[in-house]
Write an enzyme that holds these catalytic residues in place. Structure first.
Site, mmCIF file in Angstrom:
data_model
loop_
_atom_site.group_PDB
_atom_site.id
_atom_site.type_symbol
_atom_site.label_atom_id
_atom_site.label_comp_id
_atom_site.label_asym_id
_atom_site.label_seq_id
_atom_site.Cartn_x
_atom_site.Cartn_y
_atom_site.Cartn_z
ATOM 1 C CB CYS A 1 -0.992 -0.009 1.169
ATOM 2 S SG CYS A 1 -0.328 0.319 2.809
ATOM 3 C CG HIS B 1 15.792 -13.117 14.934
ATOM 4 N ND1 HIS B 1 16.463 -12.204 15.701
ATOM 5 C CD2 HIS B 1 16.736 -13.989 14.490
ATOM 6 C CE1 HIS B 1 17.746 -12.505 15.733
ATOM 7 N NE2 HIS B 1 17.940 -13.581 14.990
#
Length: 143
Positions: free
Chosen positions: A66, A99
């Protein structure tokens, strides 16, 4: 072949089209969930469509765009099982995968130049989750 669901709002339509071409040249299967023009639309609809495909394993991962990447990432993260990461650098992309096992990449078409978008996507798609203590933390996210 890795299946990628992709969606955007009107602000990122042109970049989405370039991203689709970029991904297809790299032999990814791309599922385009819209939007299909620069006519104003509501980004949550596209965030939810992509997120539901990823959450149900109908797609392996997702990419959302967006104008800023903020709203579409917030909307995506409302879907159970989604870990959408707004990345503005290759380093963010790497860490979101290593992670956080991000399964959706969010990008801001008005905030990040297109060449960098391709670099971020490459890093994101080619970085593996490390698991271990990171998996324990991911399991703590949903309450």
């Amino acid at each position: 072949m890795i299946k990628l669901a992709i969606g955007c709002d009107h602000a990122a339509y042109e970049e989405k089209q370039k991203v689709i071409e970029f991904l297809r040249k790299k032999d990814y299967q791309v599922i385009d969930l819209g939007t299909d023009s620069i006519k104003s639309v509501d980004y949550p609809k596209f965030a939810h469509s992509v997120s539901k495909m990823v959450a149900s394993n109908a797609a392996d991962k997702g990419i959302l765009l967006c104008g800023s990447g903020i709203g579409i990432s917030i909307a995506a993260n409302k879907v159970k099982g989604i870990r959408a990461a707004l990345c503005t650098s290759p380093e963010h992309a790497m860490m979101s995968r290593k992670h956080n096992d991000a399964n959706i990449l969010a990008l801001g078409s008005r905030m990040t130049n297109y060449e960098l978008i391709e670099e971020i996507i490459d890093v994101w798609l080619n970085t593996s989750f490390e698991g271990g203590r990171h998996l324990d933390r991911i399991n703590m996210i949903e309450i």
